[in-house]
Motif scaffolding. Structure first.
Motif, PDB file in Angstrom:
ATOM      1  N   CYS A  58       0.848  -1.199   0.000  1.00  0.00           N
ATOM      2  CA  CYS A  58       0.000   0.000   0.000  1.00  0.00           C
ATOM      3  C   CYS A  58       0.883   1.248   0.000  1.00  0.00           C
ATOM      4  O   CYS A  58       2.050   1.192   0.420  1.00  0.00           O
ATOM      5  N   CYS A  67      -6.864  -3.363   3.243  1.00  0.00           N
ATOM      6  CA  CYS A  67      -6.672  -1.908   3.336  1.00  0.00           C
ATOM      7  C   CYS A  67      -7.202  -1.216   2.088  1.00  0.00           C
ATOM      8  O   CYS A  67      -8.270  -0.665   2.093  1.00  0.00           O
ATOM      9  N   HIS A 124       0.386  -4.384   5.672  1.00  0.00           N
ATOM     10  CA  HIS A 124      -0.857  -4.406   6.458  1.00  0.00           C
ATOM     11  C   HIS A 124      -2.069  -4.757   5.611  1.00  0.00           C
ATOM     12  O   HIS A 124      -3.194  -4.564   6.049  1.00  0.00           O
ATOM     13  N   GLU A 125      -1.841  -5.281   4.403  1.00  0.00           N
ATOM     14  CA  GLU A 125      -2.970  -5.531   3.488  1.00  0.00           C
ATOM     15  C   GLU A 125      -2.835  -6.986   3.033  1.00  0.00           C
ATOM     16  O   GLU A 125      -2.251  -7.255   1.992  1.00  0.00           O
ATOM     17  N   THR A 155       0.840   3.499   2.037  1.00  0.00           N
ATOM     18  CA  THR A 155       1.268   3.746   3.416  1.00  0.00           C
ATOM     19  C   THR A 155       2.560   2.985   3.722  1.00  0.00           C
ATOM     20  O   THR A 155       3.434   3.489   4.436  1.00  0.00           O
TER      21      THR A 155
HETATM   22 ZN    ZN Z   1      -2.899   0.674   3.487  1.00  0.00          ZN
END
Ligand code: ZN
Ligand code: NAD
Length: 342
Positions: free
Chosen positions: A47, A142, A69-70, A49
């Motif tokens: 991502c 996400c 985190h995805e 992020t």
């Molecule tokens: Zn993300």
């Protein structure tokens, strides 16, 4: 599981310092403690992020860190009392489950999915339908849920409305899908990288523009295109200047501007208060406004029932070992979502 209760050695991508590419390492992953779950990651997206973590956008994050985190995976083992669900740079008990070369490695967002095995608080995982293809539905963790939810939950886009989306990465394109589902009649995509335009149009943008093609501010262009401004604007880049441009391009008297992009920690947003005094609303959207633990299984069943489909966001699929290439593709604007497979 034979590994339950034991330390697992596995591959992970460690960002040793802000500004460095993730480096493939063997890490030790400690067993889950109370209210924690150890998960074998099958697929993980990269991502924007995560790219911010690599670039060092968030000075409040400690390094070395395992980002990511995805993701989608399979529970390997659980700690005691798993029935439930600050800083997410460490586990809630302020310790880390990762070590590498004798050094503690930090977690990220209580997920750290750039590791073959990771430990998460039970609150950070959601159980989904066994039939779901993990290499696709990882994006619900996400990117897709964030953008789609920003349009339908946070903005509550109405049928027939006009929307402008600043930033056509995986999250911005998901906002477009949300606006289209909500019945928006005009969806304007904005990006400095025109290579993003074709996909944006395929997913529902009715027109796309680049700020570089105009010799006036993009908010003026949008107001001229629409009369009084757009009903809903979304900033999905993570820059202060585009946040202000998004606010200023929302409709005088009734427009809503939704902030989705994550600017560097510590940034300050300053703007002429007249922009909101004249009736515009400014709101933020985090993870699309969903309670993801409950919403994610439903979103995944919507996917299985063909009610939503983020597959088109997956521009690349690479083996986990090629994570640095995956970051490079995102960073240089060549990918939308690169899914890494373990
Ligand atoms: Zn993300
Ligand atoms: P991305 O890097 O794939 O997309 C960003 C897009 O913005 C790119 O297409 C890029 O060309 C464009 N862009 C960059 N500068 C621009 C400018 N000056 N004007 C116009 N366009 C510009 O990232 P992504 O994965 O789509 O994530 C987007 C943002 O959303 C990031 O800041 C990320 O951290 C944030 N994010 C927030 C949440 C949340 O819950 N609020 C969740 C996920 C991601």
């Amino acid at each position: 599981m034979a590994t339950a209760g034991k330390v697992i050695k596995c591959r992970a991508a460690v960002i040793w310092e802000a500004g460095q590419m993730p480096s493939l390492e063997e890490v030790e992953v400690a067993p889950p403690r109370t209210h924690e779950v150890r998960v074998k990651i099958v697929a993980t997206g990269i991502c924007g992020t995560d790219n911010h973590v690599r670039a060092g956008f968030f000075p409040d994050i400690d390094y070395p860190v395992i980002a990511g985190h995805e993701a989608a995976g399979i529970v390997e083992s659980v700690g005691p009392e798993v029935t439930i669900c600050e800083s997410q740079n460490l586990m809630p008990d302020k310790t880390s489950r990762f070590t590498c070369k004798g050094k503690q490695v930090y977690h990220f967002l209580w997920t750290s999915t750039f590791s073959e095995y990771t430990v998460m608080p039970e609150a950070s995982i959601a159980k989904i339908d066994n039939a779901a293809p993990l290499e696709k539905v990882c994006l619900f963790g996400c990117g897709f849920s964030t953008g789609y939810g920003a349009a339908i939950n946070t903005a509550k886009v109405e049928p027939g409305s006009t929307c402008a989306i600043f930033g056509l990465g995986g999250v911005g394109l998901s906002v477009i899908m949300g606006c289209k589902t909500a019945g928006a009649s005009r969806i304007i995509g904005i990006d400095i990288n025109k290579e993003k335009f074709a996909k944006a149009k395929e997913l529902g943008a009715t027109e796309c523009i680049s700020p570089n093609d105009f010799n006036k501010p993009i908010e003026k262009v949008l107001v001229e295109m629409t009369g009084l401004g757009v009903d809903y604007s979304f900033e999905v880049i993570g820059r202060i200047d585009t946040e202000i441009a998004a606010l200023a391009s929302s409709r005088l008297g009734s427009g809503t501007c939704v902030l989705v992009g994550a600017p560097p920690s510590g940034s300050e947003l300053t703007f002429d208060p007249k922009l909101v005094l004249t009736g515009r609303k400014l709101i933020g959207s985090f993870l699309g406004g969903w309670k993801l633990k409950e919403a994610l299984p439903k979103l995944v069943s919507d996917y299985l029932n063909k009610k939503c489909n983020p597959d088109a966001l997956i521009s690349h699929t690479l083996p986990f070992e090629k994570i640095a290439e995956g970051f490079e593709l995102l960073h240089t604007g060549k990918s939308i979502r690169c899914v890494l497979l373990f």
